[in-house]
Each structure stands twice: as structure tokens, then as C-alpha cells.
Design a protein around this motif. Structure first.
Motif, mmCIF file in Angstrom:
data_model
loop_
_atom_site.group_PDB
_atom_site.id
_atom_site.type_symbol
_atom_site.label_atom_id
_atom_site.label_comp_id
_atom_site.label_asym_id
_atom_site.label_seq_id
_atom_site.Cartn_x
_atom_site.Cartn_y
_atom_site.Cartn_z
ATOM 1 N N PHE A 63 2.897 -49.821 -29.616
ATOM 2 C CA PHE A 63 4.299 -50.120 -29.285
ATOM 3 C C PHE A 63 4.396 -50.757 -27.905
ATOM 4 O O PHE A 63 5.108 -51.756 -27.716
ATOM 5 N N LYS A 64 3.705 -50.168 -26.946
ATOM 6 C CA LYS A 64 3.760 -50.675 -25.574
ATOM 7 C C LYS A 64 3.336 -52.142 -25.514
ATOM 8 O O LYS A 64 3.993 -52.967 -24.855
ATOM 9 N N ALA A 65 2.263 -52.479 -26.234
ATOM 10 C CA ALA A 65 1.777 -53.868 -26.253
ATOM 11 C C ALA A 65 2.794 -54.783 -26.933
ATOM 12 O O ALA A 65 3.056 -55.900 -26.471
ATOM 13 N N ARG A 66 3.357 -54.324 -28.045
ATOM 14 C CA ARG A 66 4.330 -55.146 -28.770
ATOM 15 C C ARG A 66 5.593 -55.362 -27.930
ATOM 16 O O ARG A 66 6.118 -56.479 -27.886
ATOM 17 N N PHE A 67 6.060 -54.320 -27.275
ATOM 18 C CA PHE A 67 7.279 -54.437 -26.463
ATOM 19 C C PHE A 67 7.062 -55.442 -25.332
ATOM 20 O O PHE A 67 7.919 -56.299 -25.067
ATOM 21 N N GLU A 68 5.915 -55.372 -24.677
ATOM 22 C CA GLU A 68 5.579 -56.328 -23.615
ATOM 23 C C GLU A 68 5.557 -57.755 -24.177
ATOM 24 O O GLU A 68 6.096 -58.688 -23.571
ATOM 25 N N GLU A 69 4.973 -57.893 -25.349
ATOM 26 C CA GLU A 69 4.863 -59.210 -25.995
ATOM 27 C C GLU A 69 6.252 -59.778 -26.338
ATOM 28 O O GLU A 69 6.546 -60.952 -26.076
ATOM 29 N N VAL A 70 7.111 -58.929 -26.894
ATOM 30 C CA VAL A 70 8.460 -59.363 -27.290
ATOM 31 C C VAL A 70 9.276 -59.764 -26.063
ATOM 32 O O VAL A 70 9.920 -60.819 -26.042
ATOM 33 N N VAL A 71 9.246 -58.924 -25.033
ATOM 34 C CA VAL A 71 10.024 -59.221 -23.829
ATOM 35 C C VAL A 71 9.499 -60.488 -23.156
ATOM 36 O O VAL A 71 10.268 -61.362 -22.741
ATOM 37 N N CYS A 72 8.187 -60.608 -23.065
ATOM 38 C CA CYS A 72 7.564 -61.794 -22.460
ATOM 39 C C CYS A 72 8.031 -63.070 -23.157
ATOM 40 O O CYS A 72 8.285 -64.095 -22.517
ATOM 41 N N ALA A 73 8.152 -63.009 -24.489
ATOM 42 C CA ALA A 73 8.513 -64.200 -25.262
ATOM 43 C C ALA A 73 10.000 -64.518 -25.225
ATOM 44 O O ALA A 73 10.398 -65.661 -25.500
#
Length: 565
Positions: A429-439
Motif C-alpha cells: 500500500f505504501k508503495a502504491r500510495f507514493e506512486e499514485v501521489v507522485c503521478a
């Protein structure tokens, strides 16, 4: 910090409004910037009228809700008033139960245990209702996503009326009525009510259906105003009317619970800011540290001496909450730094031992420190629970929707949300959340911004000018306290860092050192900028205007938001 000067007002509207109201064109310009650009709008703005509240029956399902309450009373059914454990939830429960109890005695309140049951409608709460012969639950500030729970209740012969303001999911619960102005099929004219506000609209509808006088509802407006302030909903439209009159109730005839909290304050008039920073944290502390029912008891108590006893207990909870908040915030900051994550697009931290009651506050503190969408996790039973906070302009709810593969349950708003997930899904989740926010986040959203209403020469600041600005209150989202900018000021030589750790900056500003037209100014957490004011240097200030009371004397002071060379 970015300083953004708002576009200047329409000069023609500004001049016309100044003439119609008989005020300084500069002040008229502040109003035009806020959409108050005609005499009729100004009258509603400065004198919010309860008669301008919308017809409650414009809300989808309101007629069904009122009929079900009337049926319950006619059949002598037991009614359970159920609400969340935060300020919006506990004020909602106090409001609805007090109102119903004023004409019906088979009413009980229920607040879920933050640690045992978690947020929102719980199976344990429904079982309590079934075991104690409750056939109607009125859920406040929660329930719009409780599809399975409401179905479970229906199997047990229990009906639900839901009064919520959170975004619904794809499917609505099979309740008798789902009152939520954010429903896609609800055409209610104002969709920014808080949970307590939606509950108030149900009380208003019941009052109208029974042809009772609206005035019986006025004593409850203090609860609505407190929820509006604490839940950070826009203080415009209907919320402005409710907050304005609710503050009048708090200041003119406070309920015993509020009087017990504010009796030691040396303030003649409380503002919405005082409600947010003095009353709301103490109400919240009960649900954070012990149980939300303690807050409901305080809010419903009519005996002042008993209320003082409740308030003293809650004050202890609040002291404990502050200590936990400080220590956990420090641990969370160190966790981010030690993992070298301070340059990430998000701040996501977890510790099994952190107290669930303060993770929302800690998330807010971290957002202030790193200015990133933030999630703070702790252990909650066999799952992890988190509070999310966002930065201005970024919708954290939408970001979480793109991470649902790893989330068990979530809900909330654009800027604040809560969620649970399984421990094994945390890192993914932590990795996905970072990825979504970054994009999806824009670079400008990663830097705090100050919206400045106008440039203002210091000589314009007078007691009369301040009094008119105060009449623009209550302030909050949608109608923020005016912030001004003055360029090329100097410190007259009294500037110094103050506070336990010299974190704050106290100065006296003027156009030049010998200018008699000078003002005391205080900048909280601006001690690090003390170098800018030394040696007669010119600097620019962004500030709001307030009053400082000291030893019986009141004077205007500038509340510095930022300064730059």
C-alpha cells in the motif's frame, strides 16, 4: 512558502458596493473578492438570517425519515441514536438525542468504542440494539458506506435512518432513509453540511412536520456551530447561518458543558477559532483517550456543577492526549528522517505501539512539517488503522480510491480520511500510495501557500477598520480571515525570539524606525527568520490583524503568517 496575491476586485462593483454600504472602498473590495458584490448579498453576509435556511424536505429521503420517526413514536418503539466518536459525531448524538428526548422518552445514545469497534456503524452496536429491543437506529456522521452492517441490522428487524455527509460509495445502504447531500441523486441546494448539520436538518423537518415553532431548535445551534468549526467544512451558505447563530448561543447562553469548559477563560466573546482550539479538542479528547460517551454526557448535562466534574475529567484526558501527541509526532518525524523519506511525495509511517486516538493529530503535525499527503498507521486488533491528511489542492480520498487493492475499508473527505488494511499489505500500500501521489500531484501543491487578499499600508489599520473586518466573521474555509501584505517595513528595534525554545518571533513594525504609526506583531514558529529583521533591514510581511489583551489593556496586533526580504 508561496505568497499568492488574489486578483483585484471588479472596480465598478467595488465602488458601487462602497457607496451602497457607506464603507471604505478598500473594505468593499475585500467583500467583492468573496462574492459579496451587491447590497442584498452583503445584508445576508453581515446579518445571516435563520429564515434563509433551506427547506429540509428538499433533501432526498427526508420525508421518509420523518415518517419513520413519527411511526416509531406512535408505536412506542425504542430509538437508538448512534454517532461517531469525534466532535462532529458526539455533538450530533447530543443534538439528536436531546431533541427527541424533549418530547419522547424511549431514546438511548450509542457511541462506538474507537479501539474495540472502530469507526462508523459496528456489528457490536447493532447487536446491542437487537439485545435491547431497539427497532430504529438513527446514525449520525457515519453510515453512508455501511451497506453490510445495515443489511445485518435489517435481518434482525432493525431499521436505519442515516444522517451523513461523507462521500457515498457505489452502493447505498438499504436504509429507510439515507440523508446525505453528497448523494448523486440528492438535489439539496447546499452539499457542504457537516454530520451534525444533517442531523439538525432532520430535527428541523420533524419540527416543521409537527408545526412546532422553529425557535425550539435555537438552543441546539451551539452544537452545530462547534461541529462546523471542528470538521473544517466551508463556512459559507447554510453553514455560515448556522455557525453565526450557534456562536451567539455559545456567547449569550452557553449550555452547562460549554460553560464548564470556558469558565476559566479571560475572554468576553468566543470566536469560531476559539471553538476550534479550545472547546473542540476537549470534546475530542474523550473519544481519543477514553470513550466518546463522556463527551455526550458533558454536552447533555444541564447541571453546571456536574458539568464541571465531567469537564475536569475530560481536561485530564486532553492533557494526556497532548503528551501522547507530542511524543508520537517526534517518533514519526524521526522515522521519516531515519528512512530518508523526507523528500518523498508522501509521508507514510507506522508503529504498532502508537495510540489510535491521536494518529489524526499526528498526521496533521507531519503535514505541517513536510507538507505532503500523510498517513499515520497504528495497530488496531488484527489490522492496521490509519488517519490520512492532505495538502491544499490535493484530493487524498481520490488517491486512496486508486489503492483499494490493498485497503480493507476507507472513507472520508478530500483533505481527511481514515482506513484499515491487513498488516501484510502495508508495504505494498505504501508503495502504491507514493506512486499514485507522485503521478497526480502538482509541484505547486508541495509548497505551502498563503493567499493574500490585498496589499495594505500600515496607516490604514485602525480600530474601526478592524471592527468592520470582525463583522465578516465567522471565518473558516470559504471565508478565511483576511490576510494582508505590507512591503518594506522595518523592526523598530524591539524584535526578539520568544517562547520556550525561542521558536516564535516578536517584533514591532513600522514604515521606518521613527514612525509613530507602529504595530506589535507576533509570528508563531517564525523564530528561524529572525535574521531578516536585524540591522534596520527592510522586509515584507504577510499577516492578519487581531487583538492582544494584556493586563486589562486591549490593542491591535499583527499576526504574522510569514516574512521575506
Amino acid at each position: 512558502m508561496r505568497w499568492t496575491l488574489k486578483p483585484p476586485p471588479d472596480s465598478q462593483k467595488q465602488a458601487q458596493l462602497a457607496q451602497e454600504l457607506g464603507i471604505d472602498p478598500f473594505l468593499a473590495g475585500l467583500l467583492v473578492q468573496r462574492g459579496v458584490d451587491a447590497f442584498a448579498k452583503a445584508r445576508s453576509f453581515f446579518r445571516p438570517n435563520l429564515e434563509e435556511l433551506h427547506d429540509p424536505f428538499l433533501m432526498k429521503d427526508m420525508d421518509l425519515a420523518v415518517k419513520r420517526v413519527q411511526k416509531a413514536i406512535g408505536n412506542n418503539e425504542n430509538i437508538l441514536v448512534y454517532g461517531d466518536y469525534d466532535v462532529d459525531g458526539t455533538t450530533s448524538v447530543a443534538l439528536m438525542s436531546s431533541f427527541l428526548e424533549s418530547f419522547y422518552d424511549q431514546v438511548t445514545t450509542y457511541i462506538p468504542d474507537r479501539y474495540d469497534e472502530g469507526y462508523g456503524v459496528s456489528y457490536k452496536g447493532i447487536d446491542f440494539a437487537a439485545d435491547n429491543d431497539f427497532s430504529l437506529i438513527i446514525a449520525l456522521d457515519c453510515g453512508v458506506k455501511a451497506v453490510d452492517k445495515v443489511a445485518y441490522a435489517k435481518e434482525k428487524g432493525i431499521d436505519f435512518i442515516i444522517c451523513d455527509h461523507h462521500r457515498p460509495g457505489k452502493e447505498l445502504p438499504d436504509a429507510i432513509a439515507v440523508l446525505d447531500p453528497k448523494r448523486a441523486d440528492c438535489s439539496y441546494p447546499f452539499d457542504e453540511l457537516c454530520g451534525c448539520g444533517v442531523g439538525f436538518k432532520l430535527c428541523q423537518a420533524i419540527t416543521e412536520a409537527n408545526e412546532w415553532d422553529f425557535d425550539i431548535l435555537i438552543p441546539y445551534l451551539d452544537l452545530v456551530a462547534t461541529a462546523i468549526g471542528a470538521d473544517i467544512v466551508p463556512i459559507i451558505g447554510e453553514n455560515r447561518i448556522l455557525a453565526y447563530h450557534g456562536l451567539n448561543v455559545i456567547n449569550m447562553s452557553p449550555r452547562a458543558g460549554f460553560e464548564a469548559i470556558i469558565s476559566n477563560l479571560n475572554k468576553s466573546t468566543l470566536t469560531i477559532t476559539d471553538v476550534v482550539f479550545i472547546i473542540a479538542p476537549r470534546i475530542n479528547a474523550a473519544g481519543r483517550m477514553k470513550h466518546g460517551l463522556h463527551a455526550v454526557e458533558l454536552l447533555k448535562e444541564t447541571d453546571l456543577e456536574k458539568a464541571k466534574e465531567f469537564a475536569a475529567g475530560i481536561e485530564n484526558y486532553n492533557s494526556d492526549r497532548r503528551e501522547l501527541d507530542r511524543s508520537i509526532t517526534e517518533e514519526a518525524l524521526q522515522q521519516i528522517i531515519s528512512k530518508k523519506e523526507q523528500d518523498n511525495f508522501t509521508s507514510v509511517v507506522y508503529d504498532a505501539g502508537w495510540h489510535k486516538g491521536v494518529i489524526g493529530i499526528v498526521a496533521s503535525r507531519l503535514t505541517e512539517s513536510f507538507y505532503r499527503p500523510t498517513l499515520v498507521f497504528c495497530k488496531s486488533g488484527d489490522k492496521l488503522a490509519a488517519s490520512a491528511r492532505s495538502v491544499k489542492g490535493f484530493d487524498v480520498y481520490n488517491a486512496l480510491e486508486q489503492c483499494t487493492d490493498f485497503i480493507e475499508q476507507f472513507g472520508g473527505h478530500k483533505y481527511a480520511a481514515g482506513l484499515t488494511l491487513l498488516p501484510e499489505n502495508y508495504e505494498n500500500f505504501k508503495a502504491r500510495f507514493e506512486e499514485v501521489v507522485c503521478a497526480t500531484i502538482e509541484n505547486k501543491h508541495l509548497t505551502p501557500e498563503i493567499h493574500i487578499d490585498s496589499q495594505l499600508p500600515l496607516e490604514r489599520i485602525t480600530p474601526k477598520f478592524y471592527r468592520i473586518i470582525q463583522q465578516m466573521a465567522p471565518f473558516g474555509p470559504g471565508n478565511m480571515t483576511p490576510i494582508f501584505m505590507t512591503e518594506n517595513v522595518v523592526d523598530t528595534g524591539y524584535g526578539k525570539c520568544v517562547g520556550k525554545n525561542e521558536d516564535h518571533l516578536k517584533i514591532k513594525v513600522a514604515a521606518h524606525k521613527e514612525d509613530k504609526n507602529n504595530f506589535n506583531a507576533i509570528g508563531f514558529s517564525l523564530g528561524s527568520k529572525s535574521e531578516l529583521i536585524t540591522d534596520g533591514k527592510k522586509f515584507h510581511i504577510a499577516y492578519s490583524i487581531d487583538e492582544n489583551e494584556w493586563q486589562g489593556n486591549t490593542s491591535l496586533q499583527l499576526r504574522l503568517r510569514d516574512l521575506m526580504s
